[in-house]
Design a protein around this motif. Structure first.
Motif, PDB file in Angstrom:
ATOM      1  N   UNK A  88       0.974  -1.257   0.017  1.00  0.00           N
ATOM      2  CA  UNK A  88      -0.198  -0.146  -0.062  1.00  0.00           C
ATOM      3  C   UNK A  88       0.924   1.278   0.080  1.00  0.00           C
ATOM      4  N   UNK A  89       0.599   2.372  -0.796  1.00  0.00           N
ATOM      5  CA  UNK A  89       1.497   3.288  -1.164  1.00  0.00           C
ATOM      6  C   UNK A  89       0.866   4.574  -0.752  1.00  0.00           C
ATOM      7  N   UNK A 158       0.471  -4.839   2.644  1.00  0.00           N
ATOM      8  CA  UNK A 158      -0.857  -4.941   2.391  1.00  0.00           C
ATOM      9  C   UNK A 158      -1.578  -5.963   3.184  1.00  0.00           C
ATOM     10  N   UNK A 159      -0.624  -7.105   3.670  1.00  0.00           N
ATOM     11  CA  UNK A 159      -1.324  -7.879   4.615  1.00  0.00           C
ATOM     12  C   UNK A 159      -1.530  -7.503   6.206  1.00  0.00           C
ATOM     13  N   UNK A 160      -0.334  -7.129   6.491  1.00  0.00           N
ATOM     14  CA  UNK A 160      -0.249  -7.025   7.948  1.00  0.00           C
ATOM     15  C   UNK A 160      -0.359  -5.421   8.315  1.00  0.00           C
ATOM     16  N   UNK A 161      -0.182  -4.696   7.441  1.00  0.00           N
ATOM     17  CA  UNK A 161       0.015  -3.102   7.489  1.00  0.00           C
ATOM     18  C   UNK A 161       1.212  -2.349   8.158  1.00  0.00           C
TER      19      UNK A 161
END
Length: 227
Positions: A88-89, A158-161
């Motif tokens: 995530x950007x 994206x999965x763990x943040x």
């Protein structure tokens, strides 16, 4: 009178140097801060943008910034995939201007007691409320305008943040060319991805002058037919 002619000659020479410099490449020197926990390019090397609320409010104005960042991310091997992102950007941009805190030729109008001394002016968003331009002030004691441009990029898993990459590039100079300057800053901020030198460093990029369109030549009228 001789002194006045000497001053005018110096001013004309300075103007010629400025114009000559505008025709050649300009160096963009920025302060880059990068931190990464990545060891290799993520697999798959995909990402999507996540807009902050203010960026959502001005989505149309912010779109050109995303395009510049997307091009820079592609150059380091990352591909935008909104449906299946690995990362995530989040982007950030700043822009402003000020008079320098120290200028050896200050007159009383621009001195430390002046309301113009060291004051920053800021824009709200890219492409909409912002307006950019350039100019020259021939007042002998007036300081030059100092332009401030900064970009930042945070990449999260994206999965763990968790944040896996954080970088920014800051440019301050008396010259700027928007929006090209932001594309250069994103490239500098991503230099060395995915394992850049940790912490602060200085990077320099030479920007080539914008190509001028070829002058158009009006078509000559066809010769009148002879009988």
């Amino acid at each position: 009178m001789a002194t006045l002619r000497h001053i005018c000659t110096l001013a004309l020479c300075a103007a010629a140097l400025v114009l000559a410099g505008c025709a050649g490449p300009r160096r963009v020197e920025s302060s880059v801060n990068s931190y990464s926990t990545l060891t290799t390019l993520p697999s798959p090397p995909t990402y999507r943008f996540e807009r902050l609320p203010s960026q959502q409010q001005h989505a149309a104005a912010f779109a050109p910034i995303e395009q510049l960042a997307e091009a820079a991310l592609a150059r380091v091997g990352l591909r935008r995939d909104d449906a299946h992102p690995r990362l995530i950007a989040q982007l950030g941009v700043e822009g402003g201007y000020a008079t320098p805190r120290y200028w050896p030729y200050y007159g009383s109008y621009y001195g430390p007691a002046s309301p113009y001394y060291g004051r920053w002016g800021w824009g709200l968003g890219y492409g909409g409320p912002w307006g950019w331009g350039w100019g020259m002030n021939w007042m002998m004691d007036a300081p030059p305008t100092l332009y401030h441009r900064r970009v930042s990029l945070v990449l999260r898993d994206a999965a763990g943040g968790q944040v896996v990459y954080e970088t920014s590039a800051l440019y301050e100079d008396v010259w700027t060319r928007d929006p090209d300057i932001y594309g250069v800053l994103f490239d500098q901020a991503l230099s060395g991805f995915p394992q850049p030198p940790q912490g602060e460093r200085t990077l320099r990029t030479d920007m080539q002058p914008a190509a001028k369109a070829a002058p158009k030549t009006a078509a000559e009228p066809a010769p009148a037919a002879t009988k």
